[in-house]
Motif scaffolding. Structure first.
Motif, PDB file in Angstrom:
ATOM      1  N   ALA A 186       0.866  -1.175   0.000  1.00 50.78           N
ATOM      2  CA  ALA A 186       0.000   0.000   0.000  1.00 50.78           C
ATOM      3  C   ALA A 186       0.903   1.225   0.000  1.00 50.78           C
ATOM      4  O   ALA A 186       2.098   1.120   0.276  1.00 50.78           O
ATOM      5  N   PRO A 187       0.357   2.401  -0.321  1.00 50.89           N
ATOM      6  CA  PRO A 187       1.178   3.606  -0.203  1.00 50.89           C
ATOM      7  C   PRO A 187       1.730   3.720   1.213  1.00 50.89           C
ATOM      8  O   PRO A 187       0.985   3.598   2.184  1.00 50.89           O
ATOM      9  N   PRO A 188       3.031   3.950   1.383  1.00 51.97           N
ATOM     10  CA  PRO A 188       3.617   3.994   2.721  1.00 51.97           C
ATOM     11  C   PRO A 188       3.415   5.340   3.409  1.00 51.97           C
ATOM     12  O   PRO A 188       3.481   6.388   2.765  1.00 51.97           O
ATOM     13  N   LEU A 189       3.201   5.309   4.696  1.00 51.26           N
ATOM     14  CA  LEU A 189       3.000   6.537   5.455  1.00 51.26           C
ATOM     15  C   LEU A 189       4.220   7.442   5.395  1.00 51.26           C
ATOM     16  O   LEU A 189       4.103   8.668   5.316  1.00 51.26           O
ATOM     17  N   PHE A 190       5.408   6.864   5.411  1.00 50.28           N
ATOM     18  CA  PHE A 190       6.605   7.696   5.525  1.00 50.28           C
ATOM     19  C   PHE A 190       6.856   8.560   4.300  1.00 50.28           C
ATOM     20  O   PHE A 190       7.633   9.515   4.356  1.00 50.28           O
ATOM     21  N   ASP A 191       6.217   8.273   3.170  1.00 51.86           N
ATOM     22  CA  ASP A 191       6.377   9.096   1.982  1.00 51.86           C
ATOM     23  C   ASP A 191       5.480  10.342   2.025  1.00 51.86           C
ATOM     24  O   ASP A 191       5.683  11.284   1.255  1.00 51.86           O
ATOM     25  N   ASN A 192       4.484  10.339   2.885  1.00 51.25           N
ATOM     26  CA  ASN A 192       3.515  11.430   2.904  1.00 51.25           C
ATOM     27  C   ASN A 192       4.104  12.700   3.528  1.00 51.25           C
ATOM     28  O   ASN A 192       5.111  12.656   4.225  1.00 51.25           O
ATOM     29  N   LYS A 193       3.427  13.839   3.260  1.00 54.84           N
ATOM     30  CA  LYS A 193       4.014  15.130   3.603  1.00 54.84           C
ATOM     31  C   LYS A 193       3.006  16.042   4.289  1.00 54.84           C
ATOM     32  O   LYS A 193       1.806  15.818   4.242  1.00 54.84           O
ATOM     33  N   GLY A 194       3.530  17.099   4.887  1.00 50.56           N
ATOM     34  CA  GLY A 194       2.687  18.094   5.526  1.00 50.56           C
ATOM     35  C   GLY A 194       3.545  19.152   6.194  1.00 50.56           C
ATOM     36  O   GLY A 194       4.703  19.360   5.817  1.00 50.56           O
ATOM     37  N   LEU A 195       2.985  19.798   7.204  1.00 53.75           N
ATOM     38  CA  LEU A 195       3.685  20.847   7.944  1.00 53.75           C
ATOM     39  C   LEU A 195       3.834  20.451   9.410  1.00 53.75           C
ATOM     40  O   LEU A 195       2.859  20.045  10.047  1.00 53.75           O
ATOM     41  N   LEU A 196       5.036  20.570   9.928  1.00 53.92           N
ATOM     42  CA  LEU A 196       5.247  20.480  11.364  1.00 53.92           C
ATOM     43  C   LEU A 196       5.135  21.872  11.955  1.00 53.92           C
ATOM     44  O   LEU A 196       5.566  22.848  11.330  1.00 53.92           O
ATOM     45  N   TYR A 197       4.567  21.982  13.137  1.00 50.27           N
ATOM     46  CA  TYR A 197       4.556  23.276  13.807  1.00 50.27           C
ATOM     47  C   TYR A 197       5.037  23.107  15.241  1.00 50.27           C
ATOM     48  O   TYR A 197       4.846  22.068  15.870  1.00 50.27           O
ATOM     49  N   ASN A 198       5.708  24.149  15.743  1.00 50.21           N
ATOM     50  CA  ASN A 198       6.281  24.138  17.079  1.00 50.21           C
ATOM     51  C   ASN A 198       5.204  24.504  18.102  1.00 50.21           C
ATOM     52  O   ASN A 198       4.672  25.612  18.093  1.00 50.21           O
ATOM     53  N   LYS A 199       4.884  23.583  18.993  1.00 52.56           N
ATOM     54  CA  LYS A 199       3.803  23.805  19.959  1.00 52.56           C
ATOM     55  C   LYS A 199       4.158  24.883  20.979  1.00 52.56           C
ATOM     56  O   LYS A 199       3.294  25.673  21.390  1.00 52.56           O
ATOM     57  N   ARG A 200       5.419  24.925  21.404  1.00 49.46           N
ATOM     58  CA  ARG A 200       5.812  25.937  22.379  1.00 49.46           C
ATOM     59  C   ARG A 200       5.615  27.344  21.836  1.00 49.46           C
ATOM     60  O   ARG A 200       5.107  28.236  22.544  1.00 49.46           O
ATOM     61  N   ILE A 201       6.008  27.539  20.572  1.00 49.17           N
ATOM     62  CA  ILE A 201       5.872  28.866  19.969  1.00 49.17           C
ATOM     63  C   ILE A 201       4.418  29.297  19.950  1.00 49.17           C
ATOM     64  O   ILE A 201       4.086  30.452  20.256  1.00 49.17           O
ATOM     65  N   PHE A 202       3.522  28.382  19.628  1.00 48.25           N
ATOM     66  CA  PHE A 202       2.097  28.725  19.599  1.00 48.25           C
ATOM     67  C   PHE A 202       1.565  28.977  21.000  1.00 48.25           C
ATOM     68  O   PHE A 202       0.749  29.877  21.219  1.00 48.25           O
ATOM     69  N   GLU A 203       2.018  28.206  21.978  1.00 49.74           N
ATOM     70  CA  GLU A 203       1.567  28.412  23.351  1.00 49.74           C
ATOM     71  C   GLU A 203       1.989  29.791  23.847  1.00 49.74           C
ATOM     72  O   GLU A 203       1.206  30.511  24.496  1.00 49.74           O
TER      73      GLU A 203
END
Length: 468
Positions: A186-203
């Motif tokens: 099946a399509p592997p999860l590790f190939d998929n993409k998106g955005l990481l965001y820093n939780k501390r910065i948002f807090e």
């Protein structure tokens, strides 16, 4: 009537009488006494044997004897399982079973990414394929197919009936040829993409998280710009920016913006490069503004692969465009701040409210030309896989990468929002990669830049697709 047959009838009637008596005795055992299994509904003329019929006996598993042959499987990393983890133990157990079933030895080899395609072609031409099974990078299958370096499974079996491959994989791994050259569980999860965001910065900022914007239906480019501006600040108070909204390579930002704005780079039906569409031009203009007008982007210092990841790890940047394969080696143990995962926000020309994750064609396994017993080799690969736990395994992987349920769910949702474009190996990515850099460096406008590189992209695409 024979004596034995008379006795059979007598026995049958006695059983029937006692059965009726039991039913009328008022015994109420949740209906158990009222139900007779079909296997016990015998007649005197045709008594049912206690032995299972031939159709009920499970066929013995077919075994093979490849004489202790070594089956080599190649990746661009060492995929040898490690017994230190439960998953590794399970794989080693499966490998042992396969080795016994086929009388083979399984060996994993690590072939350098930069020379992978070359080694496949040269080894096939020399009559000694580098491996029995090769995991092919997404930018090489069509070139290898055109050159005859890998074999279609259809030449050795009925793919629809004799494999466990899904229709999605069969179609994707045919590359428009009508034959299945690649295979994958099946399509592997590790190939998929998106955005990481820093939780501390948002807090610290007090701003809604991207996940909150998604739930509120406000995760779009307008919100994105507003957030990036508010998070690009001088924390020290010196007036010099020391926290930025976004980082990444020009390519890792430009391409997802195109898909998020409803754009494409290639029309598979017409076989035309469509990078001059309004959706693409607008995405490049937006990228240019992120760098040069809004000034929310932390540029690299000469290494657009290592530097952006380092900035994010150090907590200097709020957002980082990631491939999920980067999580474990780069951030899982190295990052002090918590991080979340979300899709790219929708652009103004998005076709629907659904988010889109653009991907090239998948990396796939294939069998090089010249490998002996290709059908059996495929079956060995299939037996090494666990098709029954694909979703469970992907979720387990996501849960090991992300600490919150929302991020896990967003990672799993990437399968639903994936849009595949068969452009790897066409020269489109290379040309666009340089164009992204030229645009953000102010060397060319998006429209003028596309006009310059479009003929080259179309020519290189025709070379592969049409075999010119």
């Amino acid at each position: 009537m024979s004596k034995s047959k008379s006795l059979s009838l007598l026995t049958f009637f006695l059983v029937l009488v006692f059965s009726l008596a039991a039913c009328s005795s008022g015994n109420n055992n949740n209906g158990a006494a009222e139900t007779t299994p079909a296997s016990q509904s015998a007649t005197a003329e045709a008594p049912v044997s206690s032995e299972p019929s031939a159709s009920e006996v499970a066929p013995a598993e077919e075994t093979y004897d490849l004489g202790g042959r070594e089956i080599v499987i190649s990746h661009w990393w060492d995929d040898t399982p490690n017994a230190d983890t439960p998953a590794g133990e399970e794989r080693l157990k499966r490998i042992s079973e396969v080795e016994k079933k086929y009388n083979v030895k399984i060996k994993y080899v690590n072939t350098d990414w930069d020379t992978y395609a070359e080694k496949i072609t040269t080894s096939v031409m020399a009559g000694a394929p580098l491996a029995d099974i090769v995991y092919i990078p997404s930018n090489t299958p069509q070139t290898l197919i055109k050159g005859g370096y890998i074999v279609p499974l259809d030449d050795y079996m009925n793919v629809q009936e004799e494999t466990k491959l899904s229709d999605e994989i069969i179609k994707a791994a045919s590359y428009g040829t009508g034959k299945t050259y690649g295979f994958l569980t099946a399509p592997p999860l590790f190939d998929n993409k998106g955005l990481l965001y820093n939780k501390r910065i948002f807090e610290e900022s007090g701003l809604p998280t991207p996940e909150e914007d998604i739930k509120n239906g406000t995760w779009n480019w307008d919100t994105f710009v507003d957030v990036l501006k508010k998070l690009t600040i001088s924390k020290s108070g010196s007036g010099e920016i020391d926290q930025w909204g976004l980082t990444g390579s020009a390519h890792s930002v430009g391409t997802p913006l195109i898909y998020a704005n409803g754009g494409s780079l290639y029309d598979e039906t017409t076989q035309k490069v469509v990078a001059d569409s309004p959706e693409v031009i607008e995405a490049l203009e937006f990228q240019n503004k992120l760098y040069n007008e809004y000034k929310v982007f932390k540029r690299d210092e000469g290494n657009d692969w290592e530097d952006p990841a380092r900035y994010f790890t150090e907590g200097k940047v709020a957002f980082y465009p990631t491939g999920i394969f980067e999580i474990e080696p780069r951030f899982l143990a190295n990052m002090k701040d918590g991080y979340g995962f979300v899709p790219w926000p929708n652009g103004p020309k998005a076709k629907s409210a659904d988010f889109v994750m653009g991907l090239n064609q998948m990396h796939v396994y294939a069998i090089p030309r010249g490998v002996e017993d290709p059908k059996t080799v495929y079956k060995i690969w299939e037996d090494l896989q666990n098709f029954d736990t694909i979703d469970e395994d992907n979720r387990t992987l996501a849960e090991s990468y992300f600490s919150d349920e929302d991020s896990v769910n967003e990672a799993m949702n990437t399968f639903k929002i994936a849009k595949y474009e068969l452009i790897s190996g066409f020269g489109i990515e290379e040309a666009m990669g340089q164009l992204y850099r030229d645009v953000v460096d102010g060397k060319v406008t998006p429209a003028a830049g596309i006009a310059q590189v479009l003929p080259t992209m179309q020519a290189s695409t025709d070379k592969i697709v049409k075999g010119n």
